[in-house]
Design a protein around this motif. Structure first.
Motif, PDB file in Angstrom:
ATOM      1  N   GLY A 108       0.703  -1.322  -0.461  1.00 21.69           N
ATOM      2  CA  GLY A 108      -0.102   0.156  -0.050  1.00 21.69           C
ATOM      3  C   GLY A 108       0.988   1.077   0.191  1.00 21.69           C
ATOM      4  O   GLY A 108       1.021   1.819  -0.671  1.00 21.69           O
ATOM      5  N   GLU A 109       1.173   2.122   1.069  1.00 19.34           N
ATOM      6  CA  GLU A 109       2.185   2.845   1.235  1.00 19.34           C
ATOM      7  C   GLU A 109       3.837   2.418   1.250  1.00 19.34           C
ATOM      8  O   GLU A 109       4.087   2.863   2.382  1.00 19.34           O
ATOM      9  CB  GLU A 109       1.741   3.385   2.844  1.00 19.34           C
ATOM     10  N   ARG A 121       1.927  -3.022   4.016  1.00 19.93           N
ATOM     11  CA  ARG A 121       1.325  -1.992   3.567  1.00 19.93           C
ATOM     12  C   ARG A 121       2.676  -1.223   2.780  1.00 19.93           C
ATOM     13  O   ARG A 121       2.936  -0.977   1.843  1.00 19.93           O
ATOM     14  CB  ARG A 121       0.054  -1.572   4.622  1.00 19.93           C
ATOM     15  N   THR A 122       3.468  -1.739   3.873  1.00 21.00           N
ATOM     16  CA  THR A 122       4.874  -0.671   4.312  1.00 21.00           C
ATOM     17  C   THR A 122       5.857  -2.025   4.250  1.00 21.00           C
ATOM     18  O   THR A 122       5.532  -2.012   5.467  1.00 21.00           O
ATOM     19  CB  THR A 122       5.077   0.488   4.525  1.00 21.00           C
ATOM     20  N   SER A 136       2.135   6.074  -3.150  1.00 18.65           N
ATOM     21  CA  SER A 136       1.753   5.840  -2.357  1.00 18.65           C
ATOM     22  C   SER A 136       1.794   6.486  -1.214  1.00 18.65           C
ATOM     23  O   SER A 136       0.996   7.216  -0.866  1.00 18.65           O
ATOM     24  CB  SER A 136       1.181   4.246  -1.569  1.00 18.65           C
ATOM     25  N   GLY A 137       2.909   7.000  -1.001  1.00 19.39           N
ATOM     26  CA  GLY A 137       3.131   8.167   0.508  1.00 19.39           C
ATOM     27  C   GLY A 137       4.662   7.791   0.727  1.00 19.39           C
ATOM     28  O   GLY A 137       5.110   8.599   0.763  1.00 19.39           O
ATOM     29  N   SER A 138       4.951   6.608   1.342  1.00 27.07           N
ATOM     30  CA  SER A 138       5.675   6.487   2.132  1.00 27.07           C
ATOM     31  C   SER A 138       7.258   6.674   1.243  1.00 27.07           C
ATOM     32  O   SER A 138       8.403   6.391   2.197  1.00 27.07           O
ATOM     33  CB  SER A 138       5.559   5.289   3.205  1.00 27.07           C
TER      34      SER A 138
END
Length: 407
Positions: free
Chosen positions: A238-239, A251-252, A403-405
């Motif tokens: 995910g992230e 997700r990470t 996605s973000g991180s």
């Protein structure tokens, strides 16, 4: 005077008398016809205007006013008929509602001006934003105070138009030279002052084309590469920078980072863990020349130092990640394309894929423009080392944001 001339005069007088009788009797149609036959066009025009007053339909009233204006010989009656026609037309346009066509209102304003109804013409010109026409009419009216106010307003409007034009040009020029952050800032500051659809659309178009990273697809030397930019690169469901669609992966899940000249990977306290040679890794471990991992115990992931060209030249201090059938370049810093460096910067909530030219190196070319030492790349940009030379770097359509991180 001959007998024939006296007969004609008697006939015209007779028709004039009959015309007045028909008018008094309310038969305006016949009266108008008889006045024309009696060669009394102004009387015919006057009766036609009376007919216009008696009509219930605005369109019919307009038609009678038009005929009256064309029938009359007197300039005064012509102006009266044209003025009435213009006012009726204006009422029809207003009653129609919605956005009136500018050309319709401009035509009515000209008709009112020609009929001597200057104040009303000036009002319409002002509504249309036709400052020169409004000033001309106010001058003809001798409306000194209104004229002074309008001249001041016109000067202010001209200044605003120049300012907006300058902003539009500045945003377009900065976009052409790939200085997209500066272009967006100029647009943002201008839109705070006043709304402008052209500037707003230009800013939206730039944002839609920006390569924001951390993933970016680059064509280099005619070959497509998937690059994962940033000082740290993460893998997860995910992230993360690199996404893997497997439920066993968190997700990470995994992080890669550099410490000095060494690169380390680290499991991020995931539920299913990361395996190296069947053993779950704990904490950060060095990559060395390369390692083979299993994320969540089932997703193979290879991380290795590049050994062959052109990958070795592109990420001399980074690694190549092979996962889920994809191969990613992870420079863990800048990706090197000859003398040029491709990197990612984050400013507030926005990410930008930037192209840097080291001091002393020849400036690259985009289109016909030599670029600044640091610019922001957009999808479709084709970078050349010289004008008319081959493309050394192209940002492909597949460039996308993580996605973000991964930031």
């Amino acid at each position: 005077m001959g007998l024939f001339d006296r007969f004609l005069r008697w006939g015209e007088g007779r028709r004039a008398k009959d015309a007045r009788a028909r008018e008094l009797a309310g038969d305006l149609a016949s009266a108008a016809t008889l006045y024309v036959e009696a060669e009394m066009p102004d009387e015919a025009a006057r009766v036609l205007l009376l007919r216009a007053d008696a009509e219930g339909s605005a369109e019919q009233r307009i038609a009678f006013c038009d005929v009256a204006a064309r029938t009359a010989k007197s300039e005064e009656i012509q102006k009266r008929a044209l003025g009435r026609k213009a006012r009726l037309t204006l009422d029809v346009i207003r009653a129609r509602g919605g956005a009136s066509l500018k050309s319709e209102l401009a035509r009515v304003a000209r008709e009112l001006e020609g009929a001597g109804e200057l104040e009303r013409a000036a009002e319409i010109y002002a509504e249309l934003g036709e400052a020169e026409s409004e000033i001309r009419v106010l001058t003809e009216m001798g409306a000194i105070e209104k004229l002074e106010e309008r001249l001041k307003a016109s000067h202010a409007e001209s200044r605003k138009v120049r300012e907006v034009t300058d902003v539009r040009r500045r945003v377009a020029d900065l976009d052409r030279t790939a200085e997209r952050r500066a272009a967006l800032e100029v647009a943002r500051a201008a839109l705070v002052e006043r709304d402008d659809d052209v500037v707003a659309d230009a800013a939206r178009a730039i944002r839609a084309r920006l390569a924001t990273g951390p993933l970016v697809d680059l064509e280099i030397g005619g070959k497509l590469f998937h690059a994962a930019l940033g000082d740290e690169v993460t893998i997860g469901r995910g992230e993360a920078t690199i996404l893997v669609g497997a439920r066993a992966v968190s997700r990470t899940h995994l992080r890669m980072r550099r410490e000095g000249s060494e690169i380390f990977v680290e499991d991020l306290d995931t539920r299913n863990g990361t395996m190296l040679a069947g053993a779950r890794i704990e904490g950060a471990i060095p990559v060395g020349e390369g390692i083979r991992l299993e994320l969540g115990g089932e997703v193979p992931c290879g991380i290795e130092r590049p050994t062959a060209s052109p990958e070795r030249e592109l990420v001399p201090d980074g690694v190549v990640v092979t996962i889920a059938g994809m191969r990613f370049l992870a420079p863990l810093g800048a990706l090197v394309v000859g003398a040029l460096h491709v990197d990612r910067v984050v400013q507030g909530d926005s990410g930008f894929v930037v192209l840097r030219t080291p001091s002393g190196a020849p400036r690259p070319i985009l289109g016909e423009f030599e670029l600044a030492p640091e610019v922001e790349l957009c999808v479709g940009d084709e970078i050349r080392a010289s004008r008319g030379g081959p493309v050394v770097l192209r940002v492909a359509k597949g460039s996308r944001e993580g996605s973000g991180s991964g930031a």
